[in-house]
Design a protein around this motif. Sequence first.
Motif, short mmCIF file in Angstrom:
data_model
loop_
_atom_site.label_atom_id
_atom_site.label_comp_id
_atom_site.label_asym_id
_atom_site.label_seq_id
_atom_site.Cartn_x
_atom_site.Cartn_y
_atom_site.Cartn_z
N UNK A 1 52.74 96.99 33.91
CA UNK A 1 53.90 97.22 34.78
C UNK A 1 54.75 95.96 34.89
N UNK A 2 54.09 94.79 34.98
CA UNK A 2 54.83 93.53 35.05
C UNK A 2 55.62 93.32 33.76
N UNK A 3 55.01 93.65 32.61
CA UNK A 3 55.71 93.51 31.33
C UNK A 3 56.98 94.34 31.32
N UNK A 4 56.92 95.58 31.81
CA UNK A 4 58.11 96.44 31.84
C UNK A 4 59.17 95.87 32.77
N UNK A 5 58.76 95.34 33.97
CA UNK A 5 59.72 94.76 34.90
C UNK A 5 60.42 93.56 34.29
N UNK A 6 59.65 92.69 33.67
CA UNK A 6 60.24 91.49 33.05
C UNK A 6 61.20 91.90 31.95
N UNK A 7 60.84 92.93 31.19
CA UNK A 7 61.73 93.39 30.11
C UNK A 7 63.06 93.88 30.68
N UNK A 8 62.99 94.63 31.79
CA UNK A 8 64.24 95.10 32.41
C UNK A 8 65.08 93.94 32.91
N UNK B 1 65.20 90.81 31.72
CA UNK B 1 65.70 89.97 30.64
C UNK B 1 66.71 90.71 29.76
N UNK B 2 66.61 92.05 29.71
CA UNK B 2 67.43 92.83 28.77
C UNK B 2 68.94 92.60 28.97
N UNK B 3 69.50 92.60 30.21
CA UNK B 3 70.95 92.38 30.33
C UNK B 3 71.39 91.05 29.72
N UNK B 4 70.64 89.99 29.98
CA UNK B 4 70.99 88.69 29.40
C UNK B 4 70.92 88.73 27.88
N UNK B 5 69.89 89.42 27.36
CA UNK B 5 69.74 89.50 25.90
C UNK B 5 70.88 90.29 25.27
N UNK C 1 65.30 93.25 22.58
CA UNK C 1 64.09 92.95 23.35
C UNK C 1 63.12 94.11 23.15
N UNK C 2 61.93 93.79 22.64
CA UNK C 2 60.90 94.80 22.40
C UNK C 2 59.69 94.51 23.28
N UNK C 3 59.09 95.55 23.81
CA UNK C 3 57.92 95.40 24.68
C UNK C 3 56.87 96.44 24.31
N UNK D 1 60.08 89.67 21.38
CA UNK D 1 59.06 90.71 21.54
C UNK D 1 57.94 90.21 22.45
N UNK D 2 57.47 91.10 23.33
CA UNK D 2 56.33 90.80 24.19
C UNK D 2 55.29 91.90 24.01
#
Length: 788
Positions: free
Chosen positions: A629-636, A638-642, A649-651, A688-689
């Motif tokens: 769940x933390x991985x998905x939150x971090x991806x959300x 970081x995605x706008x900046x990326x 951004x791949x998770x 990628x994470x």
Amino acid sequence: MARAYIANASARRFADFIKRQKGAASLTGHIRLLAQPAYHRLLASEPLFRRLIPALSVIFIASLAIYRALSISYDHQEIATRARDDLSMIATSLSARLTLAESELPDIGFATALQTALSDNLPPRATSGGRQIFVADADGTIVASAPIRPGLEGRPLAGLLGAGQPLTVFGERAGVLTIHEGRDNAALATVHHLAGRLGMVAVIQAEDAVFADWRADVSANVTLFVGTAAVLIVLIYAFFSQATRAEQADQIYAATRGRIDAALNRGRCGLFDWDLSRGRIFWSASLYEMLGQEPRDDILGFAEITAIAHPDDIDFYELAETLLETGETTVDRMFRMRHANGSWVWLRARAEVQSEPGLAEPHLIGICIDVTEQKKLAEESRTADLRLRDAIETISEAFVLWDSENRLVMCNSNYQTLHDLPPSLIRTGTPYTQVMATARQPVVNTSAIGATINDASSSYEAQLEDGRWLQISERRTKDGGFVSVGTDITALKRHEEKLMESERRQIATIADLRQSRQKLEVQAQQLVELAEKYSEEKTRAEDANKAKSEFLANISHELRTPLNAIIGFSEIMNQEMFGKLGSDKYQEYCKDIHESGRYLLNVINDILDMSKIEAGRMELKSEKVDLGEIVQEVTRIITPTAKEKHIVVEAQADEDLTLSGDRRALKQILINLMANGVKFTQDGGTVRIEASRTDETFDVVVTDTGIGIAREHVPMLAQPFVQVENQFTKTHKGSGLGLAIARSLTELHGGSMDIQSEEGVGTRVHLRLPVSGQPPADGQSAAAPEEA
């Protein structure tokens, strides 16, 4: 196939020859080794093959002829059908096109215009293959043609097609018919009626042109069939001719084999042929006789040979496996095999691996020689020599024996040690001068050894370089040589010297102890001084660290208050909550002020977090956390900046990634790593994470395709305030604390962080968190870190 038949016939005739000569009912052993088990089956079916081969050949030729005739007939029908379809389609297409173009044809120059319209409306390849196209007017007179035939224009179309032809009457309904059938100018034709001033369009194709390729194919097939039949007849003749020659060769082979067997019996040796892959062995008759067995014209199995071989001498299975795996080609081994009377016979086998083109598998071919008598003589000589050597080795003196020509006969290890001789020099037959030139010479108090060689006996004392004393006695032997024995008398010579040496060592030991005590006193004083200096430096360091922590705490509080105001007011102005600012520049400046304030606040937060960690005041609030769940939150996050840099951004996270840890700390770790990946990755790259679990750890891997860093700079990463400068990072500001905070928080969770990077390729950060979720041993606590 013919070659196989020849080999079968040859082996059959050879077997019949052996049966007549020896009355045997079986195949010769050597041929069995090469041909079993298929040979018996081929041998039994050879007469049937002789009768079937001619019949099968005739049947094959007849079948081939019938097949090709039917195939050619079908091809003729297919070509005719395809030609009729082509004529019909061309006529249909041309009729429709000319009907549309008829209204545009002028009255003056009608024939010329019609010829032009015909040329323009011809379908592709309409005139290929010898096709002729004619257009007639309403009276049936040919007006235009393709290809152009001026000689036929003005003639009636019915005269060209033939009198009473239904094509001109029924037109398209008549289909495609054969005109002038039975004549040399026979052709396929079709006629379609047209409307208006045009009467008919006719498409004609001569049968010679239609079936030209078919006739060439028929000619080639006939030629091929005749050639194939001729080859088969030649092969059948060659088969029977070769079978006759093979019978003569078998007779020559049998006579030659008899001579070889006689020679092997006289020489007490035997021939063998071992099929390594199948484990089958052929023995000559002489080899059976050496072992007292009745000669057999048969193949021996692997188990039979192993049963009579001595297990301590040879392992045939291991030998075969070694030859096949290592590629060795020669064998020279001595081993024992059991005689028919129960005794052991020593054999020496010399062989070579052969892989001939005619042999499907490698064969070990060679001879075995009876060396039992030589082995007994060598054993007796070796036993006597061992007894003598054991006798001289058991004595405590140094012993050496020279022959009448001053060559070494034997010596014991004491003599070798005395003169420090290498093993290569104490071989039997080594000259005395060579031994003495290499030997370490003792210090002799009397005359040299060479002066005493001519005396019947002599004795003297010698002191060695290592301080030992020997009494050396030399005696002449009856054959003119001499023997020398050296007795160690060191104990007698040095009894008094040992007492004096012991007293001197005690005095020296006392002096050494006195010096050691003085050195220890000096070292103790130095250690006291070093301890005092260390205490002072430690106190200074602690005071400096305390002052730094207080300064950071105070300055952060002082900076946060105005920064919050700057950030808040700049955000209000940027959103124009109280009205327009007036100029676009003001809005741009407000945005820069807001971003700079946020950046400065993040730097201050990073510094405070790093200070708490270094001071040991960081507390981890342990709870059950879903790492996926933390991985998905971090991806959300970081995605706008990326997306601003067009970075993908791949998770990927496995299921059941629940662990015990501080949620905010884990989230800050992943945000810092992902932010670094986006920050140092060029536009169009990938970050990628991945999160997974093993039996002992939770693994999180963050990879990017960014600029990377040189290998020698990797150890500098994750250290506080350290940034590796290059052309890319100079444009990206930062405190250099992101990786340091991530590593520290990871270690507080009992985990570890590994960084791998390659310049120009990218960076890979691997986090390992324990499954147990245990905190570090020191158990330090403070407030949880704030998210950046």
